[in-house]
Write an enzyme that holds these catalytic residues in place. Structure first.
Site, PDB file in Angstrom:
ATOM      1  N   HIS A 142      23.886  34.951 113.855  1.00 19.88           N
ATOM      2  CA  HIS A 142      23.630  34.416 115.014  1.00 19.88           C
ATOM      3  C   HIS A 142      22.534  33.875 115.381  1.00 19.88           C
ATOM      4  O   HIS A 142      22.036  33.411 116.813  1.00 19.88           O
ATOM      5  CB  HIS A 142      24.157  35.442 116.006  1.00 19.88           C
ATOM      6  CG  HIS A 142      23.621  36.774 116.048  1.00 19.88           C
ATOM      7  ND1 HIS A 142      23.403  37.557 117.139  1.00 19.88           N
ATOM      8  CD2 HIS A 142      22.631  37.197 115.370  1.00 19.88           C
ATOM      9  CE1 HIS A 142      22.853  38.625 117.200  1.00 19.88           C
ATOM     10  NE2 HIS A 142      22.148  38.395 115.728  1.00 19.88           N
ATOM     11  N   HIS A 143      21.572  33.991 114.519  1.00 21.21           N
ATOM     12  CA  HIS A 143      20.273  33.506 114.730  1.00 21.21           C
ATOM     13  C   HIS A 143      19.889  32.065 114.432  1.00 21.21           C
ATOM     14  O   HIS A 143      18.705  31.303 114.411  1.00 21.21           O
ATOM     15  CB  HIS A 143      18.953  34.278 114.233  1.00 21.21           C
ATOM     16  CG  HIS A 143      18.975  35.772 114.714  1.00 21.21           C
ATOM     17  ND1 HIS A 143      18.948  35.862 116.170  1.00 21.21           N
ATOM     18  CD2 HIS A 143      19.035  36.696 114.080  1.00 21.21           C
ATOM     19  CE1 HIS A 143      18.984  37.311 116.301  1.00 21.21           C
ATOM     20  NE2 HIS A 143      19.099  37.780 115.214  1.00 21.21           N
ATOM     21  N   CYS A 144      20.979  31.486 113.482  1.00 26.15           N
ATOM     22  CA  CYS A 144      20.827  30.049 113.086  1.00 26.15           C
ATOM     23  C   CYS A 144      21.350  29.184 113.928  1.00 26.15           C
ATOM     24  O   CYS A 144      22.580  29.458 114.543  1.00 26.15           O
ATOM     25  CB  CYS A 144      21.525  30.054 111.798  1.00 26.15           C
ATOM     26  SG  CYS A 144      21.136  28.637 110.867  1.00 26.15           S
TER      27      CYS A 144
END
Length: 356
Positions: A142-144
């Site tokens: 979910h950080h990309c």
């Protein structure tokens, strides 16, 4: 016209909508041990589920690697080309020695497992629509976002799963992301910043990485937690806000980012949730999906302790014991949005006839 993909192939009805591949696990000369992430946790989850006789190899869906064409549905070619530089991958995965490896090894030993998990999330999106629920034992990067990786996340699997559904599955036009990893999900938030089809609820420790103020603007329901938040407060907030989110917008699918880095003692999460609290959290989200009759896709995301795999397996077993996931239910009673759309249109037609 959407490109041809191998990720939406038909799955035998005998299979559980649980997606996994042995290729998920990252093992290379012990380098994976230099990151606090347990890079073999996905295989351990599957082994625990096999020991409990819930699944067998021939009853799970084998994940396929996302191709470059699949990834280009969301990612820029410029970003994918950057991943051909080992120092870029070293920065994203937070494993500095990767910097010194030739890129062909980085592709094979680090990025291929992440691409396979990404393919697994896209496949699980279609399965959730077809069966009512699905779990990718990996994924949750979910950080990309489309043009930037970070925090061990090299591919935007959540964004990809949603974009694939919007492009390829009739009747799917709204999605809700429920992100309960300890960290803010800034990747999918940046990707869906101005997309009103996607509702984002994010519950996270306000004091830790990434602290992305710009991405927070995309969150429709933001729940910021303090250091050391414990079960009672946490579960009450999750239940209240999940219900509120689903009442505010009825989606065609829920993407549930079920990070276990909320566990007490996690070196990066900074929260203090018990193993039982994690099991109860997952149960609350699946109960809400069931009561609202909305298909749900779960990804496992962050979780940085050796005991994490056992907790994920225990949670899946609990969902099964409570009847919230079930192979028979998955194949026979799933509320397929395409079918629901047809039923709603039929009811509307009948109503119009009776009013004439």
């Amino acid at each position: 016209m959407p490109h041809r993909t191998e990720l939406y192939h038909e799955v035998p009805p005998t299979c559980w909508p649980i997606v996994y591949s042995p290729d998920y696990n990252i093992t290379f000369m012990g380098l994976e041990k230099l990151h606090p992430f347990d890079a073999g946790k996905w295989g351990k989850v599957i082994n625990f589920l096999k020991e409990e006789k819930l699944i067998a190899d021939d009853l799970i869906v084998q994940a396929r690697e996302a191709t470059e064409e699949d990834l280009l549905v969301v990612h820029t070619r410029r970003y994918l080309n950057k991943l051909k530089w080992s120092f870029v991958v070293a920065t994203i995965t937070e494993i500095p020695p990767v910097l010194f490896l030739p890129n062909f090894l980085v592709q094979r030993k680090v990025l291929k497992p992440l691409r396979t998990q990404t393919g697994g999330t896209i496949m699980a999106g279609k399965l959730a629509i077809d069966r009512g629920w699905a779990i990718n034992v990996g994924g949750g990067f979910h950080h990309c976002s489309s043009d930037k990786g970070g925090g061990f996340c090299a591919y935007a699997d959540i964004t990809l799963a949603i974009k694939f559904l919007f492009e390829r599955v009739e009747g799917v036009s709204k999605a809700t992301i429920i992100d309960l990893d300890a960290h803010q999900g800034n990747g999918h938030e940046r990707d869906f910043m101005d997309d009103h089809r996607v509702y984002i609820m994010d519950v996270y420790n306000r004091y830790i990485y990434p602290g992305d103020g710009f991405a927070k603007r995309a969150i429709k329901r933001k729940v910021e937690l303090d250091w050391g938040t414990e079960d009672t407060e946490y579960l009450q907030k999750v239940q209240t806000h999940v219900e509120g989110a689903l009442n505010e917008l009825r989606p065609d699918i829920i993407i549930y980012n079920a990070g276990t880095d909320i566990l007490d003692g996690d070196p990066l999460g900074g929260l203090a949730i018990s193993p039982q609290g994690i099991v109860k959290r997952d149960e609350a989200v699946f109960r809400a999906a069931r009561s609202h009759r909305i298909p749900i896709l779960m990804v496992t995301s962050g979780g940085y302790q050796k005991r994490t795999a056992r907790i994920i397996a225990d949670s899946i077993l609990n969902l099964h014991n409570l009847g919230l996931i079930d192979k028979e239910l998955a194949t026979s009673e799933a509320k397929n949005p395409k079918v629901e759309l047809m039923i709603r249109e039929s009811i509307l037609d009948l109503t119009n006839l009776s009013l004439q």
